[in-house]
Design a protein around this motif. Structure first.
Motif, short mmCIF file in Angstrom:
data_model
loop_
_atom_site.label_atom_id
_atom_site.label_comp_id
_atom_site.label_asym_id
_atom_site.label_seq_id
_atom_site.Cartn_x
_atom_site.Cartn_y
_atom_site.Cartn_z
N ASP A 34 7.35 -11.92 9.26
CA ASP A 34 8.56 -11.12 9.15
C ASP A 34 8.28 -9.74 9.75
O ASP A 34 7.52 -8.96 9.21
N THR A 35 8.89 -9.46 10.91
CA THR A 35 8.62 -8.21 11.61
C THR A 35 8.96 -7.01 10.75
O THR A 35 8.24 -6.00 10.73
N ALA A 36 10.08 -7.09 10.00
CA ALA A 36 10.47 -5.97 9.14
C ALA A 36 9.41 -5.70 8.08
O ALA A 36 9.07 -4.55 7.78
N ALA A 37 8.87 -6.79 7.49
CA ALA A 37 7.83 -6.62 6.46
C ALA A 37 6.57 -6.00 7.06
O ALA A 37 5.93 -5.15 6.44
N LEU A 38 6.21 -6.43 8.27
CA LEU A 38 5.02 -5.88 8.92
C LEU A 38 5.24 -4.41 9.27
O LEU A 38 4.33 -3.58 9.11
N ALA B 283 -10.74 -13.71 0.35
CA ALA B 283 -9.89 -14.90 0.47
C ALA B 283 -8.44 -14.64 0.06
O ALA B 283 -7.62 -15.55 0.12
N SER B 284 -8.09 -13.43 -0.34
CA SER B 284 -6.72 -13.14 -0.74
C SER B 284 -6.51 -11.63 -0.73
O SER B 284 -7.47 -10.84 -0.62
N GLY B 285 -5.23 -11.24 -0.86
CA GLY B 285 -4.93 -9.82 -0.91
C GLY B 285 -5.55 -9.16 -2.12
O GLY B 285 -6.11 -8.06 -2.03
N LEU B 286 -5.49 -9.81 -3.29
CA LEU B 286 -6.08 -9.24 -4.49
C LEU B 286 -7.59 -9.13 -4.37
O LEU B 286 -8.20 -8.15 -4.80
N GLY C 18 -0.09 -10.53 3.22
CA GLY C 18 -0.79 -9.47 3.92
C GLY C 18 -0.04 -8.16 3.93
O GLY C 18 -0.64 -7.08 3.80
N ALA C 19 1.29 -8.21 4.10
CA ALA C 19 2.07 -6.98 4.13
C ALA C 19 2.01 -6.27 2.78
O ALA C 19 1.85 -5.05 2.70
N GLU C 20 2.17 -7.03 1.68
CA GLU C 20 2.10 -6.43 0.36
C GLU C 20 0.73 -5.84 0.08
O GLU C 20 0.60 -4.75 -0.50
N ALA C 21 -0.32 -6.56 0.50
CA ALA C 21 -1.68 -6.05 0.30
C ALA C 21 -1.89 -4.77 1.10
O ALA C 21 -2.53 -3.82 0.63
N ILE D 102 -6.33 -8.49 8.46
CA ILE D 102 -5.72 -9.25 7.35
C ILE D 102 -4.67 -10.22 7.86
O ILE D 102 -3.86 -9.91 8.75
N ASP D 103 -4.68 -11.43 7.29
CA ASP D 103 -3.67 -12.44 7.60
C ASP D 103 -2.36 -12.08 6.90
O ASP D 103 -2.38 -11.53 5.78
N PHE D 104 -1.22 -12.37 7.54
CA PHE D 104 0.06 -12.04 6.91
C PHE D 104 0.46 -13.07 5.86
O PHE D 104 0.76 -12.73 4.72
N ALA D 105 0.45 -14.37 6.22
CA ALA D 105 0.99 -15.41 5.34
C ALA D 105 -0.11 -15.91 4.41
O ALA D 105 -0.95 -16.71 4.79
#
Length: 572
Positions: A521-525, A468-471, A497-500, A488-491
Motif C-alpha cells: 500500500d503506497t499510502a501506508a509506505l 522475523a517480525s516487526g515486534l 513493516g509500515a507499522e513497525a 524491512i519487509d512490508f507484508a
C-alpha cells in the motif's frame, strides 16, 4: 400618519389649462406635488426613474409634442404611468397613443374623469410593479433552485448516511448481544452436562478398578483397559466442556509467556509434524501474565493443532508475544475489555475462515473438520479459559489468506516490562567504532527470503542481524539500537513493516529504513516514511538493486551521534 403626496410631472404650455387640471386633482383626496414643464429639455431632465409617480402630458405643444414625450418617457422611466390630457385628442390618435405605451387618456372637455383615470393608472402601475417584482423573485428563485436542490440533496444524503450508520451500529450491538447470550446459554447447558457426566464417569472408572481386582483372564483385562481408555477420553471431553463454560478450577500465577513458548518448542514440533515450519517472535520486554500456567500451555497447543489442520500441505506457523494496551470498547463477546494485556498470537498460512464459520467458531461441538477428525471443543475451551482468566481474543482471518488468533491475557499487577528507559543512552561509537562494517537489521517473516537478503548483504560487506517480525525487530533494537539501517519487509503478519517503521521512528528517529516488498500500500509506505522509489526495493531483487539502494540509504543517513551512557551502565 398622512399619506405621502402624489408626485406628478405635468407637461402643459397653457397656464389656464394647468390651473383647471390642478383644481380637478384636489378631488383625489390627497396632497399632490406637481412639477410642470413645457420644453423637451425640461421634460427629459425630470423624466427619470423614481422621481415621479405619474406623468400627465398635453398632446400638442408649440415646440414639443406628446408622442415624442411618450417615447422619451418609455426610454427613461418606462415603469411610470403616462396619461394624455388634451383638448385636440381624437379617437384615432388616442388609440395610437395607447398602442405606443400610454396608460390612458382624458380630454380637456371631460376633466371630471381625470381623478378616476389617475387612480386607475396608479393602480395598474402598482399591479405591474408587483408582477415585475414577483417575476424577478421567481427568476432569482429558479436561478438558485438547482443549488438549493443540490444542497438539500446533500443534507438528506448525510442524514440518510448517519441513520444508516446508527442502524448498522444497532444491528452490530444486537448481533453481539445475541451471540453472547447464545454462548452463555450453551455454557450453562454444557456445564450441567459436564458435571453429570463426571459423576457417571467416576462411577464407571471406580467400578473398572474394582473389576480389575477380580478378573484374572487376559481377554477380560484387555476389555477393561479399553473401557478405562474410553472413560479417560470422556473425562477429557468434560474438562473441555467445563473450560468453555468457565467452570474449571484455575490457579493463576505470574507467568513468563516467552519461557512457556520456548519450553513448548519440542512438544509443538512433535504434535504438528515436520511438514509445518514453526517460527517464534518473542518480545524481550514482555510483561508477566496472570494465568494458570498449565491451562495456557493447553491453549497454545490447541491453537497450534488447529493451525496445522488448516494447512493442507506444509505451511508456516508463527507464535508471537507482545505487550498490548487495549483502548477500544469490545464489539464482539470474545474481544478484550480496555486495559493492559500480555498477548500471545498463533498465526498460520492456511485456508482461513469464512464469515459464516467465524460467527460460530467458539460454539462447542461446531467443527468444519471431517467426522472423527475433531471434537469441536478446541476453540470453545480456549474461549472459556481466556474469558474466565479476564482476557479476550481477536481473530484476523479471510478465506485463502490464513488465520491469526491473538490471545489477550491479563497483565500481572506490579509487573513492569524489561525494556530500556526512554532516556537510556548508548555510546554507539564505543560499541561500533568508525571504520567498522555498517550494521544492518534485516526484518522478514519468511525465513527463506530473510536468509537470501542477509546473505547478499553479508557478501556486500555489511554486518547483518536478523528479525522475523516487526515486534522482534523492535525488541532487537531495544537490546542494541546501534544499527545503521533497517531493511524491512512490508507484508508481515501481526505488525506489518509500515507499522513497525512508524514505531521505530518514534523511538529511534536517527535510524533510516529501507522497505522490501512485492506489493504494498503506497499510502501506508509514505506514512511510514518511504521517500519515493529510492526508499523501496521490489521483490524479487533485480540486478544489484538491493545493494545499490542500501548503499544510497547509508550514504544519506545522518552522521552517527555520540550518546550518553545510562546511570545503570555507570553503576555496572
Amino acid at each position: 400618519m398622512d399619506a405621502a403626496p402624489l408626485r406628478l410631472l405635468h407637461l402643459e404650455d397653457s397656464d389656464l389649462d394647468a390651473e383647471l387640471i390642478e383644481a380637478e386633482l384636489e378631488r383625489l383626496g390627497q396632497a399632490v406635488r406637481i412639477v410642470r414643464v413645457m420644453s423637451r429639455d425640461a421634460f427629459a431632465a425630470e423624466a427619470v426613474p423614481g422621481r415621479h409617480d405619474l406623468i400627465l402630458a398635453d398632446y400638442v405643444l408649440p415646440t414639443f409634442d406628446g408622442i415624442s414625450a411618450l417615447s422619451l418617457a418609455n426610454a427613461q422611466c418606462p415603469e411610470v404611468p403616462f396619461v394624455f390630457c388634451s383638448g385636440t385628442l381624437g379617437e384615432e390618435v388616442a388609440v395610437e397613443a395607447l398602442k405606443n405605451g400610454a396608460t390612458d387618456y382624458v380630454t380637456k372637455q371631460r376633466l371630471d374623469r381625470l381623478p378616476r383615470t389617475i387612480v386607475r393608472a396608479l393602480a395598474e402601475a402598482r399591479i405591474r410593479a408587483e408582477k415585475s417584482a414577483a417575476r424577478a423573485e421567481l427568476e432569482a428563485l429558479n436561478r438558485t433552485l438547482e443549488a438549493r436542490v443540490a444542497e438539500r440533496t446533500r443534507e438528506l444524503a448525510e442524514a440518510n448516511a448517519a441513520l444508516k450508520a446508527q442502524i448498522e451500529e444497532r444491528e452490530r450491538v444486537e448481533e453481539a448481544l445475541r451471540l453472547a447470550q447464545r454462548l452463555e446459554a450453551v455454557g450453562q447447558l454444557t456445564s450441567g452436562v459436564a458435571h453429570d457426566f463426571n459423576n457417571l464417569l467416576t462411577v464407571i472408572a471406580g467400578n473398572i478398578e474394582f473389576l480389575e481386582r477380580a478378573v484374572a483372564d487376559e481377554r477380560s483385562r484387555r476389555r477393561l483397559d479399553m473401557m478405562r481408555g474410553a472413560a479417560a477420553r470422556g473425562a477429557n471431553l468434560t474438562a473441555q466442556l467445563l473450560a468453555f463454560s468457565r467452570r474449571q478450577r484455575l490457579e493463576p500465577t505470574p507467568v513468563n509467556l516467552n519461557r512457556t513458548v520456548a519450553s513448548m518448542r519440542d512438544l509443538l514440533t512433535s504434535s504438528i509434524g515436520g511438514a509445518v515450519r514453526i517460527e517464534t517472535a518473542l518480545h524481550e520486554g514482555l510483561w508477566r501474565a496472570l494465568v494458570d500456567a498449565t491451562q495456557v500451555e493447553l491453549v497454545i497447543l490447541n491453537l497450534a493443532i488447529n493451525a496445522r489442520d488448516a494447512m493442507a500441505v506444509g505451511g508456516r506457523l508463527t507464535i508471537e508475544t507482545a505487550n498490548m494496551t487495549v483502548q477500544a470498547r469490545p464489539t464482539r463477546p470474545e474481544h478484550p475489555q480496555p486495559g493492559a494485556y500480555v498477548m500471545v498470537s498463533v498465526s498460520d498460512t492456511g485456508t482461513g475462515m469464512s464469515p459464516e464459520v467465524l460467527a460460530r467458531v467458539f460454539e462447542p461441538f461446531f467443527t468444519t473438520k471431517a467426522v472423527g477428525k475433531g471434537s469441536g471443543l478446541g476453540l470453545a475451551q480456549v474461549y472459556g479459559f481466556v474469558k474466565q482468566s479476564g482476557g479476550g481474543l481477536r481473530i484476523d482471518t479471510a478465506p485463502g489468506e490464513g488465520t491469526s488468533i491473538k490471545v489477550y491475557l491479563p497483565r500481572a499487577e506490579g509487573e513492569r516490562a524489561i525494556a530500556p528507559a526512554a532516556d537510556d543512552e548508548v555510546d554507539c561509537l564505543r560499541d561500533h567504532p568508525l571504520g567498522a562494517k555498517p550494521a544492518l537489521l534485516v526484518v522478514d517473516d519468511d525465513g527463506g527470503v530473510r536468509e537470501v537478503t542477509a546473505t547478499r548483504l553479508g557478501e556486500a560487506g555489511y554486518a547483518v542481524r536478523e528479525a522475523a517480525s516487526g515486534l522482534q525487530a523492535l525488541a532487537a533494537l531495544e537490546a542494541d539500537p546501534c544499527v545503521d539501517l533497517v531493511v524491512i519487509d512490508f507484508a508481515m503478519p501481526g505488525m506489518n513493516g509500515a507499522e513497525a517503521a512508524i514505531e521505530l521512528r518514534k523511538r529511534w528517529p536517527h535510524i533510516p529504513v529501507l522497505f522490501v516488498t512485492g506489493y504494498a500500500d503506497t499510502a501506508a509506505l509514505t506514512q511510514a516514511g518511504a521517500v519515493g522509489a529510492d526508499g523501496i526495493v521490489q521483490k524479487p531483487f533485480r540486478d544489484g538493486e538491493l545493494e545499490r539502494k542500501v548503499a544510497a540509504a547509508l550514504a544519506a543517513r545522518p552522521v552517527p551521534r555520540l550518546r550518553l551512557v545510562t546511570d545503570r551502565d555507570r553503576s555496572a
